[in-house]
Design a protein around this motif. Structure first.
Motif, PDB file in Angstrom:
ATOM      1  N   THR A   1       0.858   4.064  -3.093  1.00  0.00           N
ATOM      2  CA  THR A   1       0.562   5.570  -2.631  1.00  0.00           C
ATOM      3  C   THR A   1       1.968   6.333  -3.143  1.00  0.00           C
ATOM      4  O   THR A   1       1.456   7.583  -3.579  1.00  0.00           O
ATOM      5  CB  THR A   1       0.722   5.755  -1.137  1.00  0.00           C
ATOM      6  OG1 THR A   1      -0.490   5.002  -0.523  1.00  0.00           O
ATOM      7  CG2 THR A   1       0.360   7.059  -0.675  1.00  0.00           C
ATOM      8  N   ALA A   2       2.976   5.950  -3.020  1.00  0.00           N
ATOM      9  CA  ALA A   2       4.276   6.542  -3.715  1.00  0.00           C
ATOM     10  C   ALA A   2       4.280   6.961  -5.058  1.00  0.00           C
ATOM     11  O   ALA A   2       4.373   7.848  -5.524  1.00  0.00           O
ATOM     12  CB  ALA A   2       5.553   5.845  -3.217  1.00  0.00           C
TER      13      ALA A   2
ATOM     14  N   LEU B   1       0.714  -1.365   0.018  1.00  0.00           N
ATOM     15  CA  LEU B   1       0.081   0.060  -0.063  1.00  0.00           C
ATOM     16  C   LEU B   1       0.823   1.209  -0.084  1.00  0.00           C
ATOM     17  O   LEU B   1       0.630   2.282  -0.608  1.00  0.00           O
ATOM     18  CB  LEU B   1      -1.075   0.131   1.240  1.00  0.00           C
ATOM     19  CG  LEU B   1      -2.087  -1.027   1.200  1.00  0.00           C
ATOM     20  CD1 LEU B   1      -2.931  -1.034   2.580  1.00  0.00           C
ATOM     21  CD2 LEU B   1      -2.765  -0.709  -0.043  1.00  0.00           C
ATOM     22  N   GLY B   2       2.003   1.258   0.598  1.00  0.00           N
ATOM     23  CA  GLY B   2       2.739   2.216   0.691  1.00  0.00           C
ATOM     24  C   GLY B   2       3.368   2.646  -0.810  1.00  0.00           C
ATOM     25  O   GLY B   2       3.519   3.562  -1.192  1.00  0.00           O
TER      26      GLY B   2
ATOM     27  N   ALA C   1       1.256   6.803  -7.111  1.00  0.00           N
ATOM     28  CA  ALA C   1       0.306   7.577  -7.251  1.00  0.00           C
ATOM     29  C   ALA C   1       0.743   8.937  -7.065  1.00  0.00           C
ATOM     30  O   ALA C   1       0.452   9.835  -7.928  1.00  0.00           O
ATOM     31  CB  ALA C   1      -1.049   7.213  -6.406  1.00  0.00           C
ATOM     32  N   ALA C   2       1.463   9.294  -6.033  1.00  0.00           N
ATOM     33  CA  ALA C   2       1.872  10.812  -5.825  1.00  0.00           C
ATOM     34  C   ALA C   2       2.754  11.232  -6.853  1.00  0.00           C
ATOM     35  O   ALA C   2       2.931  12.101  -7.068  1.00  0.00           O
ATOM     36  CB  ALA C   2       2.222  10.696  -4.260  1.00  0.00           C
TER      37      ALA C   2
END
Length: 98
Positions: A62-63, A58-59, A65-66
């Motif tokens: 998220t990275a 998940l991390g 996507a950012a």
């Protein structure tokens, strides 16, 4: 001479495939001590490898996507920074002309 055909016993009724209507449980409110969805199971062990891998995945998502968002809006961010420098450079001239 005619022969009489032997007639056997009448066939029995075939049994029903489903439960009898009186055998079905009555629909009504759940007992007070039992939750509607059943008893909750044991909690996850937060040190388990599955949980660690899930959180790492998940991390990573998220990275990524950012990073994609920053790449998408990078042109706008550069224009904003350039306009701030131009505004800061022209501020003294604007104050003198007022």
């Amino acid at each position: 001479m005619t022969q009489a055909a032997e007639v056997g016993p009448e066939p029995e009724e075939e049994p029903a495939l489903g439960p009898e209507p009186e055998d079905e449980p009555a629909l009504g409110p759940e007992p007070e001590d039992e939750p509607a969805l059943g008893r909750p199971g044991p909690a996850f062990d937060r040190k388990a490898p599955y949980v660690a891998g899930l959180l790492a995945g998940l991390g990573l998502l998220t990275a990524v996507a950012a990073g994609k968002v920053l790449l998408t809006i990078s042109g706008v961010l550069v224009e904003i920074v350039v306009s701030l420098f131009i505004a800061a450079g022209l501020d003294p001239l604007v104050r003198v002309l007022e």
